[in-house]
Design an enzyme around this catalytic site. Structure first.
Site, PDB file in Angstrom:
ATOM      1  N   LYS A 244     -38.849  50.177 -32.640  1.00 38.05           N
ATOM      2  CA  LYS A 244     -38.421  49.899 -31.173  1.00 38.05           C
ATOM      3  C   LYS A 244     -37.504  51.370 -31.141  1.00 38.05           C
ATOM      4  O   LYS A 244     -36.464  51.653 -31.589  1.00 38.05           O
ATOM      5  CB  LYS A 244     -37.312  48.774 -30.896  1.00 38.05           C
ATOM      6  CG  LYS A 244     -36.980  48.925 -29.292  1.00 38.05           C
ATOM      7  CD  LYS A 244     -35.751  48.167 -29.131  1.00 38.05           C
ATOM      8  CE  LYS A 244     -34.515  48.902 -29.434  1.00 38.05           C
ATOM      9  NZ  LYS A 244     -34.156  49.920 -28.233  1.00 38.05           N
TER      10      LYS A 244
ATOM     11  N   GLU B 254     -15.971  58.842 -33.977  1.00 44.01           N
ATOM     12  CA  GLU B 254     -17.232  59.576 -33.747  1.00 44.01           C
ATOM     13  C   GLU B 254     -17.442  59.981 -32.177  1.00 44.01           C
ATOM     14  O   GLU B 254     -17.361  58.845 -31.386  1.00 44.01           O
ATOM     15  CB  GLU B 254     -18.641  58.895 -34.130  1.00 44.01           C
ATOM     16  CG  GLU B 254     -19.703  59.648 -33.940  1.00 44.01           C
ATOM     17  CD  GLU B 254     -20.999  58.947 -34.898  1.00 44.01           C
ATOM     18  OE1 GLU B 254     -20.983  57.739 -34.376  1.00 44.01           O
ATOM     19  OE2 GLU B 254     -21.609  59.587 -35.302  1.00 44.01           O
TER      20      GLU B 254
ATOM     21  N   GLU C 124     -28.371  53.409 -41.204  1.00 42.62           N
ATOM     22  CA  GLU C 124     -28.020  54.876 -41.290  1.00 42.62           C
ATOM     23  C   GLU C 124     -27.260  54.866 -39.961  1.00 42.62           C
ATOM     24  O   GLU C 124     -27.512  54.889 -38.761  1.00 42.62           O
ATOM     25  CB  GLU C 124     -28.931  55.856 -40.958  1.00 42.62           C
ATOM     26  CG  GLU C 124     -30.076  55.995 -42.158  1.00 42.62           C
ATOM     27  CD  GLU C 124     -29.431  56.380 -43.456  1.00 42.62           C
ATOM     28  OE1 GLU C 124     -28.325  57.082 -43.319  1.00 42.62           O
ATOM     29  OE2 GLU C 124     -29.789  56.458 -44.396  1.00 42.62           O
TER      30      GLU C 124
ATOM     31  N   CYS D  37     -25.630  62.538 -36.291  1.00 40.10           N
ATOM     32  CA  CYS D  37     -24.686  61.435 -36.753  1.00 40.10           C
ATOM     33  C   CYS D  37     -24.119  62.425 -37.847  1.00 40.10           C
ATOM     34  O   CYS D  37     -22.961  62.175 -38.422  1.00 40.10           O
ATOM     35  CB  CYS D  37     -25.322  60.629 -37.698  1.00 40.10           C
ATOM     36  SG  CYS D  37     -27.039  59.968 -36.858  1.00 40.10           S
TER      37      CYS D  37
HETATM   38  P1  ADP Z   1     -26.181  55.235 -29.823  1.00 43.94           P
HETATM   39  O1  ADP Z   1     -24.552  54.993 -30.055  1.00 43.94           O
HETATM   40  O2  ADP Z   1     -26.843  55.849 -30.879  1.00 43.94           O
HETATM   41  O3  ADP Z   1     -26.797  54.799 -28.843  1.00 43.94           O
HETATM   42  P2  ADP Z   1     -26.886  52.500 -30.571  1.00 43.94           P
HETATM   43  O4  ADP Z   1     -26.391  51.714 -31.686  1.00 43.94           O
HETATM   44  O5  ADP Z   1     -26.070  51.831 -29.179  1.00 43.94           O
HETATM   45  O6  ADP Z   1     -26.417  53.714 -30.623  1.00 43.94           O
HETATM   46  O7  ADP Z   1     -28.350  52.267 -30.409  1.00 43.94           O
HETATM   47  C1  ADP Z   1     -29.252  52.587 -31.429  1.00 43.94           C
HETATM   48  C2  ADP Z   1     -30.361  51.809 -31.361  1.00 43.94           C
HETATM   49  O8  ADP Z   1     -30.040  50.323 -31.489  1.00 43.94           O
HETATM   50  C3  ADP Z   1     -31.251  51.855 -29.980  1.00 43.94           C
HETATM   51  O9  ADP Z   1     -32.851  51.465 -30.002  1.00 43.94           O
HETATM   52  C4  ADP Z   1     -30.700  50.515 -29.223  1.00 43.94           C
HETATM   53  O10 ADP Z   1     -31.366  49.975 -28.179  1.00 43.94           O
HETATM   54  C5  ADP Z   1     -30.399  49.578 -30.417  1.00 43.94           C
HETATM   55  N1  ADP Z   1     -29.686  48.293 -30.247  1.00 43.94           N
HETATM   56  C6  ADP Z   1     -28.639  48.402 -29.360  1.00 43.94           C
HETATM   57  N2  ADP Z   1     -27.855  47.044 -29.630  1.00 43.94           N
HETATM   58  C7  ADP Z   1     -28.571  46.393 -30.476  1.00 43.94           C
HETATM   59  C8  ADP Z   1     -28.426  45.099 -31.181  1.00 43.94           C
HETATM   60  N3  ADP Z   1     -27.517  44.223 -30.654  1.00 43.94           N
HETATM   61  N4  ADP Z   1     -29.343  44.770 -32.036  1.00 43.94           N
HETATM   62  C9  ADP Z   1     -30.467  45.634 -32.516  1.00 43.94           C
HETATM   63  N5  ADP Z   1     -30.465  46.685 -31.739  1.00 43.94           N
HETATM   64  C10 ADP Z   1     -29.700  47.276 -30.982  1.00 43.94           C
END
Ligand code: ADP
Length: 490
Positions: free
Chosen positions: A195, A400, A269, A303
């Site tokens: 995804k 961050e 990561e 990151c």
């Molecule tokens: P960033 O701050 O880099 O946007 P996120 O951790 O919010 O980081 O998002 C990274 C990925 O994790 C995206 O693909 C997002 O859709 C997905 N994501 C966000 N919330 C969840 C969750 N609760 N469980 C699994 N994946 C998630």
């Protein structure tokens, strides 16, 4: 907002480049993208779509499917079938051939991928063209080579695939992160449901088209789009054997909690707050160039960005003057222009987060300095920013920001520099700048971070492992190390 004062430049910059935009003629973006499940593009059972926009203009690029639970189930089912009946049974050298084919096709279509990456994510075309796409192809080449050599990689361990892997990636290096995840999983005989992030799904969907072209058996790679809820459904699916996640530390912790007590394996990561340490014996111009690259590269959406800078007191004035001079020459603007150094911030939400930290930093008492460049009127932008006189307790030093914002502090002795650099919950990466080899060894062995660069920064290679300590992650990606989390090692 504090006033930015134009510094006195040591060299003449009283001229500008003519625009040099990359052409988009060779690129096609569909109006609407479905989900890639079992080798075909299928409409989502959820019947919902969302827009993906160009952050440099705010304009819609395409509509993308939002996978619901039924779609996640279909993707995992396809991956399971492919894992059990085809992919794990295929001779490893044949698997390797498919991965090589993906690498070659990616190389052939590199320009198209670079343009789409830049349109969808806002990063300068120079970076997507010279870094993201070539590195993604290199990852596939590298891991293709391992596919039939696993027994040599892990002698006496009888390596076997884990099964179905759920992979979730962020928006800062969309195609590269897809390659980091998919290439080692395929080489080790696993099948994948990936995804991409909701703001940057297009290159992963283009990769799905390419995978179709490469004739991969259906179900080996499935690409489903959606936001956090889709990611959560994938993580929690009972038939997913391993989760590989790259993203924020907060979501990483949620994932860890949600799979605690299950048999699922995982690699995470997560975030970072890397320190660059400049010693008085460093080649200052080279160091300044590295600091600039470390924090302003990809708008600081990295990151492992060098977002904290520690300068030895004796060279502080010199370093700051040159840093400001160099920052003033950075071109912020149209990411499609080959002269652009700093592109668009990836989304309005991210720009709001960065602006929040700019306010916090000023309130905390650090001195904010921004360059005087003009910004485009539409889209999401942030000037390169320094916070001088920052202190260890400041939130801009501890948290961050994920933007082009550098917090600067000083130190006197190496011990003080090391202690300050280590005073963070993160431990992803770091950098040291010195003329003395012995100092490099001393510092690198005492900084608690997974990757440390010496007299350079943000250099990546598929053969070297990447991954953090502390709150920056669990497990390694890249290199030989990156194979192990995808294998049962008996
Ligand atoms: P960033 O701050 O880099 O946007 P996120 O951790 O919010 O980081 O998002 C990274 C990925 O994790 C995206 O693909 C997002 O859709 C997905 N994501 C966000 N919330 C969840 C969750 N609760 N469980 C699994 N994946 C998630």
């Amino acid at each position: 907002m504090a006033k930015s004062k134009k510094p006195t430049l040591e060299f003449d910059t009283d001229w500008t480049y003519d625009p040099a935009p990359e052409s988009t003629d060779h690129v096609t973006i569909n109006e609407r993208y479905k989900l890639f499940i079992n080798g075909r593009f299928v409409a989502p059972k959820s019947r919902t779509y969302f827009d993906t926009i160009n952050p440099a203009t705010g304009k819609k690029l395409a509509e993308v499917a939002a996978a619901g639970e039924a779609d996640v189930n279909a993707a995992v089912r396809a991956a399971r079938k492919a894992a059990d009946t085809i992919w794990s049974k295929m001779p490893a050298r044949e698997r390797g051939k498919y991965i090589y084919r993906i690498a070659r096709l990616l190389q052939e279509r590199a320009r198209e991928f670079a343009v789409i990456e830049t349109l969808d994510g806002g990063k300068p075309i120079r970076e997507s063209r010279d870094i993201d796409i070539p590195l993604a192809a290199n990852h596939f080449f590298y891991y293709a080579g391992w596919a039939d050599k696993l027994a040599y990689a892990f002698p006496g361990k009888n390596p076997s695939p884990i099964g179905v892997v759920g992979q979730i990636i962020p928006w800062n290096f969309p195609l590269l992160m897809a390659a980091w995840k998919i290439a080692p999983a395929l080489a080790t005989g696993n099948t994948v449901v990936l995804k991409p992030a909701e703001t940057t799904p297009l290159t992963a969907l283009k990769l799905a088209e390419l995978i179709q072209e490469a004739d991969l058996p259906p179900g080996v790679v499935n690409i489903i789009t959606g936001a956090g809820a889709t990611g959560a459904a994938l993580v929690q699916h009972p038939d997913v054997d391993k989760v590989a996640f790259t993203g924020s530390t907060s979501v990483g912790k949620m994932i860890q909690q949600s799979i605690a007590g299950t048999r699922k394996k995982y690699t995470l990561e997560l975030g970072g707050k890397a320190a660059n340490i400049i010693f008085e014996d460093a080649t200052i111009d080279q160091a300044v160039e590295g600091i600039i690259n470390g924090i302003f590269f990809n708008q600081g959406h990295v990151c492992c960005a060098g977002s904290r800078l520690f300068v030895q007191e004796s060279v502080y004035p010199q370093v700051i003057r040159r840093l400001k001079d160099r920052m003033e020459t950075l071109i912020v603007g149209d990411p499609m222009d080959k002269n652009t150094d700093i592109g668009a911030i990836n989304s309005k939400e991210q720009l709001d987060t960065i602006k929040k930290y700019l306010r916090i930093g000023q309130k905390e008492g650090a001195d904010m300095y921004q360059t005087s460049c003009s910004l485009p009127r539409k889209g999401y932008w942030c000037r390169p920013t320094l916070f001088l006189n920052a202190s260890q307790s400041h939130r801009i030093v501890q948290e961050e920001i994920f933007g082009p914002v550098l917090a600067v502090q000083t130190f006197r002795t190496p011990e003080e520099g090391i202690a300050k650099a280590n005073n963070t919950p993160y431990g992803l990466s770091g950098g040291v700048w010195t003329d003395k080899g012995s100092k490099i060894f001393k510092i690198t062995s005492q900084i608690r971070a997974g990757v440390i660069w010496a007299n350079t920064y943000n250099k990546f290679d598929p053969s070297s492992p990447f991954g953090g300590y502390k709150e920056s992650g669990v497990g390694r990606e890249g290199g030989l190390h990156g194979l192990a989390p995808y294998l049962n090692l008996g």
